[in-house]
Design an enzyme around this catalytic site. Structure first.
Site, short mmCIF file in Angstrom:
data_model
loop_
_atom_site.label_atom_id
_atom_site.label_comp_id
_atom_site.label_asym_id
_atom_site.label_seq_id
_atom_site.Cartn_x
_atom_site.Cartn_y
_atom_site.Cartn_z
N CYS A 44 37.75 -75.29 -107.32
CA CYS A 44 39.05 -74.63 -107.49
C CYS A 44 40.02 -75.42 -108.34
O CYS A 44 41.08 -74.91 -108.71
CB CYS A 44 39.68 -74.34 -106.13
SG CYS A 44 38.75 -73.16 -105.13
N HIS B 191 43.10 -65.36 -106.58
CA HIS B 191 42.57 -66.70 -106.83
C HIS B 191 41.24 -66.60 -107.58
O HIS B 191 40.17 -66.60 -106.97
CB HIS B 191 42.40 -67.40 -105.49
CG HIS B 191 41.94 -68.83 -105.55
ND1 HIS B 191 41.83 -69.55 -106.72
CD2 HIS B 191 41.55 -69.67 -104.56
CE1 HIS B 191 41.41 -70.77 -106.44
NE2 HIS B 191 41.22 -70.87 -105.14
#
Length: 383
Positions: free
Chosen positions: A91, A335
Site C-alpha cells: 500500500c 483505496h
C-alpha cells in the site's frame, strides 16, 4: 557530485472507482497510461518545453507482472528509449515509487522522472500456488505474525481502545469533506477522464445513523468495531507526478521533496507503521509537526488511521486535526492499493500548489504497509 533536490511540478490522477464498477474494463497499464499522458502534458506546459524523460517508476501490488511501468509508458506514447520500473511496497508502493524517482534525481540525473502508482483490482489475476488459489502473497515468513490488514485494524482498535463510534465519526468526516471538495470543484484540475468516467465513485452523503447499520466484518463475534462503513473500499485507479531537479524547473511552482523515511515495525501491527516513519522523518529533518500545513494519510481503515493520528498527536478521542485529509481520504474516495500513496502526493499538490499556498509551506504524505512498515515524505512549496 552535489545532490539535487527533486521537485514535483505536475500531478494528476484518474477517478477512483470501486472494484468491479466503472473502471472495471480498464487494465492497470491503461489506467496508468491515462494518468501519465496528462501528467506529462502538464509538465511540458509548466516548463515551456519538452524535457527528456529519464525513467518511469510506478508502484503496483496485484497486477499481471511484465513490468507495469514499462507497459504503461509505451501505451502512453513515451519514447521506447525511456525505461520503466515497477515497485512493490504494497500500500506504500505509489509513494515509494515517487521516492525512488526523487532519489535518481538526487543522485545527479538531470532528466525528468514520471512516477506514481496504479492498481486495477478488477482485472488483477488469480494467484495459484500448489494448485490452490490464494488472495494474497505472504507479508512475512512462517513463524512471524502475518495478519490481513482488516483483522489487524480490528486488533488495533481493541488494543488502542478505539471505539466503534470514534471510527464511524472519522469515516463520516472523510465522506463529508470529500463530498464538499467534489461539489466545490477542488478535484477537477487533478482528475483525468478515462473512458466516460470523470468523477470518483466513492464520496457520498453519509450519516452516523447510516454508518451504525453496518455489521462488523473482521471479528468472530458482535463485539467487533471495524465495518464496511469505516473501512476503505477496494478500488481501481492511478496517480502520477512529474519530478525534475529543482534547479531546472524555471518558474514552474511545485513541491520540493525535503525528506523521507521508510521504516519497519512489528508485523503484528502493520497499521502503526506511519507513526514511526513520521517520527523518523521529523527527527532527520528537524521539522516540527506544528510547522506542517497539510497532511495526507492513506485511510485504509478508520481504526488504523486514528491509531496513527493519536500516536503522533494529530487526533484525540474527540477531535481530528483539520490539517489531516482536509478534502477526505481513502475512506471516502477508495483505496487502489498501488496508487494510493501517489494519490496522497497529488492531493498535496492540489491543496498546496494549485491552491496558491506561499513558498515554504510544508506538506506530509504517509501510508501504512502490509508486513509491518510505514513510509512518509515531506514536501515544501516552491515558487
Amino acid at each position: 557530485m552535489r545532490n539535487s533536490v527533486a521537485t514535483v511540478i505536475a500531478a494528476r490522477r484518474t477517478p477512483i472507482a470501486t472494484v468491479g464498477q466503472r473502471l472495471a474494463a480498464f487494465s492497470v497499464d491503461s489506467l496508468a497510461a491515462s494518468s501519465l499522458c496528462a501528467t506529462l502534458t502538464d509538465a511540458q506546459l509548466a516548463l515551456g518545453n519538452q524535457p527528456a524523460i529519464g525513467d518511469v517508476v510506478l508502484g503496483n501490488c496485484m497486477g499481471p507482472g511484465g513490468n507495469t511501468a514499462r507497459v504503461a509508458s509505451l501505451a502512453a506514447g513515451i519514447d521506447v528509449t525511456v525505461p520503466g520500473m515497477t515497485v512493490d511496497r504494497q500500500c506504500g508502493s505509489g509513494l515509494a515509487a515517487v521516492l525512488v524517482a526523487a532519489e535518481q534525481i538526487a543522485a545527479g540525473s538531470r532528466s525528468m522522472r514520471l512516477a506514481g502508482g496504479a492498481e486495477s483490482a478488477s482485472t488483477a489475476p488469480t494467484r495459484i500456488a500448489k494448485n490452490t488459489a490464494y488472495a494474497r502473497a505472504a507479508f512475512a515468513p512462517e513463524g512471524f505474525p502475518d495478519p490481513d490488514m482488516g483483522p489487524a485494524a480490528e486488533a488495533l482498535a481493541g488494543t488502542r481502545r478505539i471505539s466503534r463510534d470514534q471510527q464511524d465519526a472519522y469515516a463520516l468526516r472523510s465522506h463529508d469533506r470529500a463530498v464538499d471538495a467534489r461539489n466545490s470543484g477542488r478535484f477537477i484540475n487533478e482528475l483525468v477522464t478515462i473512458g466516460d468516467v470523470t468523477t470518483d465513485d466513492g464520496p457520498r452523503p453519509m450519516s452516523r445513523a447510516m454508518l451504525a447499520r453496518f455489521a462488523p466484518v473482521f471479528a468472530t463475534d458482535t463485539s467487533g468495531t471495524v465495518t464496511a462503513g469505516n473501512s476503505c473500499r477496494v478500488s481501481d485507479g492511478a496517480a502520477t507526478v512529474a519530478l525534475v531537479p529543482d534547479a531546472d524547473r524555471g518558474s514552474a511552482p511545485g513541491l520540493a521533496l525535503i525528506g523521507s523515511a521508510t521504516v519497519g515495525c512489528d508485523p503484528a501491527t502493520p497499521g502503526l507503521g506511519p507513526a514511526f516513519a513520521i517520527e523518523s522523518l521529523l527527527e532527520q529533518t528537524g521539522v516540527r509537526l506544528d510547522d506542517i500545513e497539510a497532511v495526507e494519510i492513506v485511510e485504509a481503515f478508520a481504526a488504523q488511521a486514528l491509531a496513527v493520528l493519536w500516536e503522533i498527536g494529530l487526533a484525540s478521542a474527540n477531535t481530528v486535526d483539520d490539517r489531516v485529509c482536509a478534502d477526505g481520504g481513502a475512506l471516502a474516495l477508495g483505496h487502489p492499493w498501488g496508487a494510493s500513496g501517489a494519490v496522497s502526493v497529488v492531493r498535496l499538490f492540489s491543496r498546496l500548489v494549485r491552491s496558491g499556498r506561499p513558498a515554504g509551506t510544508l506538506g506530509l504524505a504517509t501510508a501504512a504497509i502490509g508486513g509491518g512498515m510505514g513510509v512518509a515524505a515531506l514536501f515544501r512549496v516552491v515558487r
